[in-house]
Design a protein around this motif. Structure first.
Motif, mmCIF file in Angstrom:
data_model
loop_
_atom_site.group_PDB
_atom_site.id
_atom_site.type_symbol
_atom_site.label_atom_id
_atom_site.label_comp_id
_atom_site.label_asym_id
_atom_site.label_seq_id
_atom_site.Cartn_x
_atom_site.Cartn_y
_atom_site.Cartn_z
ATOM 1 N N ARG A 66 -0.629 -0.976 -4.240
ATOM 2 C CA ARG A 66 -1.088 -2.158 -3.493
ATOM 3 C C ARG A 66 -2.337 -1.842 -2.678
ATOM 4 O O ARG A 66 -3.226 -2.675 -2.550
ATOM 5 C CB ARG A 66 0.033 -2.709 -2.611
ATOM 6 N N LYS A 67 -2.433 -0.610 -2.170
ATOM 7 C CA LYS A 67 -3.635 -0.216 -1.419
ATOM 8 C C LYS A 67 -4.858 -0.236 -2.342
ATOM 9 O O LYS A 67 -5.918 -0.738 -1.972
ATOM 10 C CB LYS A 67 -3.454 1.182 -0.832
ATOM 11 N N ALA A 70 -5.767 -3.764 -3.158
ATOM 12 C CA ALA A 70 -6.354 -4.430 -1.993
ATOM 13 C C ALA A 70 -7.801 -4.018 -1.793
ATOM 14 O O ALA A 70 -8.666 -4.868 -1.547
ATOM 15 C CB ALA A 70 -5.526 -4.108 -0.751
ATOM 16 N N THR A 71 -8.079 -2.720 -1.944
ATOM 17 C CA THR A 71 -9.452 -2.238 -1.769
ATOM 18 C C THR A 71 -10.368 -2.912 -2.794
ATOM 19 O O THR A 71 -11.442 -3.398 -2.445
ATOM 20 C CB THR A 71 -9.503 -0.696 -1.943
ATOM 21 N N VAL A 75 -9.108 -7.340 0.117
ATOM 22 C CA VAL A 75 -8.071 -7.989 0.936
ATOM 23 C C VAL A 75 -7.218 -6.874 1.546
ATOM 24 O O VAL A 75 -7.497 -5.695 1.336
ATOM 25 C CB VAL A 75 -7.184 -8.970 0.115
ATOM 26 N N LYS A 76 -6.174 -7.257 2.296
ATOM 27 C CA LYS A 76 -5.316 -6.223 2.890
ATOM 28 C C LYS A 76 -4.071 -6.017 2.012
ATOM 29 O O LYS A 76 -3.627 -6.981 1.377
ATOM 30 C CB LYS A 76 -4.878 -6.669 4.286
ATOM 31 N N PRO A 77 -3.480 -4.805 2.036
ATOM 32 C CA PRO A 77 -2.276 -4.578 1.219
ATOM 33 C C PRO A 77 -1.166 -5.582 1.546
ATOM 34 O O PRO A 77 -0.390 -5.959 0.666
ATOM 35 C CB PRO A 77 -1.843 -3.158 1.587
ATOM 36 N N GLN A 78 -1.092 -6.027 2.797
ATOM 37 C CA GLN A 78 -0.034 -6.988 3.148
ATOM 38 C C GLN A 78 -0.273 -8.392 2.567
ATOM 39 O O GLN A 78 0.573 -9.267 2.694
ATOM 40 C CB GLN A 78 0.207 -7.057 4.665
ATOM 41 N N ASN A 79 -1.433 -8.570 1.927
ATOM 42 C CA ASN A 79 -1.697 -9.839 1.240
ATOM 43 C C ASN A 79 -1.329 -9.762 -0.243
ATOM 44 O O ASN A 79 -1.587 -10.709 -1.000
ATOM 45 C CB ASN A 79 -3.180 -10.225 1.350
ATOM 46 N N ILE A 80 -0.773 -8.634 -0.646
ATOM 47 C CA ILE A 80 -0.481 -8.432 -2.078
ATOM 48 C C ILE A 80 1.009 -8.180 -2.288
ATOM 49 O O ILE A 80 1.636 -7.443 -1.530
ATOM 50 C CB ILE A 80 -1.295 -7.234 -2.621
ATOM 51 N N ILE A 224 -1.846 -12.507 -4.741
ATOM 52 C CA ILE A 224 -2.655 -12.309 -3.542
ATOM 53 C C ILE A 224 -2.526 -13.609 -2.759
ATOM 54 O O ILE A 224 -2.777 -14.696 -3.308
ATOM 55 C CB ILE A 224 -4.137 -12.066 -3.906
ATOM 56 N N GLU A 227 -0.087 -13.585 4.243
ATOM 57 C CA GLU A 227 1.013 -12.659 4.547
ATOM 58 C C GLU A 227 2.369 -13.375 4.698
ATOM 59 O O GLU A 227 3.410 -12.839 4.293
ATOM 60 C CB GLU A 227 0.663 -11.958 5.864
#
Ligand code: PMP
Length: 349
Positions: A66-67, A70-71, A75-80, A224, A227
């Motif tokens: 997820r990291k 996200a990169t 976006v942020k990992p918490q959005n995935i 995606i 949160e």
């Protein structure tokens, strides 16, 4: 004992998703990539790594994967949220929010199949004559049915076109429920992704998959979104839904995306060649595509489907979905040339 009588009525009337596994030389029926996203050497390293901890459950949160996702998407990992294929996320979304579930037709059949299997109400709105969203009819259906979930596959499977950006946006704005823009084929599209719209629209979910770009065997899909939506859908996700091998191999592929991007570029150029050549064949109407496949109309689709298979070329018969149409996935240049040669032969007979 009659097993059928024991089955819930919504499952009894359901037909299982049909995916053919027929022997052929050119497999152009399932919108897969003809190129694996990882070389066998790269895969061997990741597999070896994963084999050392086969006794342990996979990372339930798929953090590393997820990291990396996200990169790449800024976006942020918490959005995935990760799924065992994006199919599973369609199921999790419907399990979380329920129906009515609304979608245009023709489109990806799993939206309807999963809604029915979960016992949720569903509604289908026909596309217009250009396979675009019929915005008046769609907004009308939103008003009448107040859907909890809307699924828009753009580019759309099986028609291949992207829906008008403004029409999708209107639907997002007018809906009181969640709008899922399924971007499974976005890597092949010349149109804008809806990811930048996530900041502005809290009811928007984007679905993506690694299946179309060379990793179909791994079953890695993800969504995606805001949160709050991730946290709710995460409640219905089975704890270890994505196995360790898939997580490691997908992460390896994402750590250097250059080969994937080069393959996608090659597939787009082959799709364009297929389109140019198919337009020259009398009796065939190919429809414009933003995806890795082309839908085409032909006088007798059942016969052409069968004859192509006899010659070793497997395409998808869309009978019952878009009658009279077949769908061909862009394969390697060699496979595509073979398909074109066989099709020309059959059509000039
Ligand atoms: N969405 C669309 C529009 C598709 O065509 C497909 C694959 N046929 C999927 C989702 C599911 O892809 P996967 O489960 O392999 O991620």
């Amino acid at each position: 004992m009659n097993i059928k009588e024991l089955v819930k009525p919504n499952i009894r009337s359901l037909r299982a998703y049909h995916a053919e596994d027929l022997p052929c030389r050119a497999k152009l029926d399932a919108n897969e990539s003809p190129y694996p996203a990882l070389s066998s050497q790269q895969s061997a390293v990741s597999v070896k790594n994963a084999l050392q901890s086969l006794n342990r459950y996979p990372d339930p949160q798929a953090i590393s994967l997820r990291k990396l996702l996200a990169t790449g998407l800024k976006v942020k990992p918490q959005n995935i949220l990760h799924g065992n294929g994006s199919d599973e996320l369609i199921q999790s979304l419907i399990a979380t929010f329920g129906g009515p579930v609304l979608y245009p037709v023709p489109t990806f059949s799993m939206y309807g199949i999963i809604a029915q299997s979960l016992g949720e109400r569903r509604g289908a709105v026909p596309l217009d004559e250009k396979f675009d969203l019929d915005i008046d009819k769609f907004l009308d259906a939103i008003k009448k049915r107040n859907p909890k979930l809307i699924f828009l596959s753009s580019p759309n499977n099986p028609t291949g076109n992207s829906f008008s950006y403004d029409r999708i946006l209107k639907i997002i704005k007018r809906s009181n429920g969640i709008v899922v823009v399924d971007e499974a084929y976005q890597p092949f599209s010349s149109k804008k992704s809806f990811i930048p719209m996530l900041k502005k629209h809290k009811n928007l979910v984007i679905l993506r998959t690694m299946s179309k770009t060379g990793l179909a065997a791994l079953r890695v899909g993800f969504m995606i979104t805001h949160e709050d939506i991730v946290n709710e859908v995460n409640k219905v996700r089975l704890p270890f839904n994505l196995n360790s091998l898939s997580q490691k191999l997908a992460a390896a592929a994402l750590s250097d995306e250059k080969p994937i991007l080069a393959n996608v570029k090659g597939i787009i150029s082959e799709r364009k060649r297929l389109m140019r050549e198919m337009k020259k064949i009398k009796g065939i109407i190919p429809y414009p595509s933003d995806a890795n496949f082309i839908l085409f109309k032909v006088e007798d689709s059942d016969i052409i489907h069968r004859m192509l298979l006899k010659k070793g070329v497997l395409v998808r018969n869309m009978r019952g979905v878009v009658d009279g149409c077949l769908r061909v996935t862009a394969g390697t240049p060699g496979e595509n040339s073979e398909f074109l040669r066989m099709l020309k032969q059959l059509m000039t007979k």
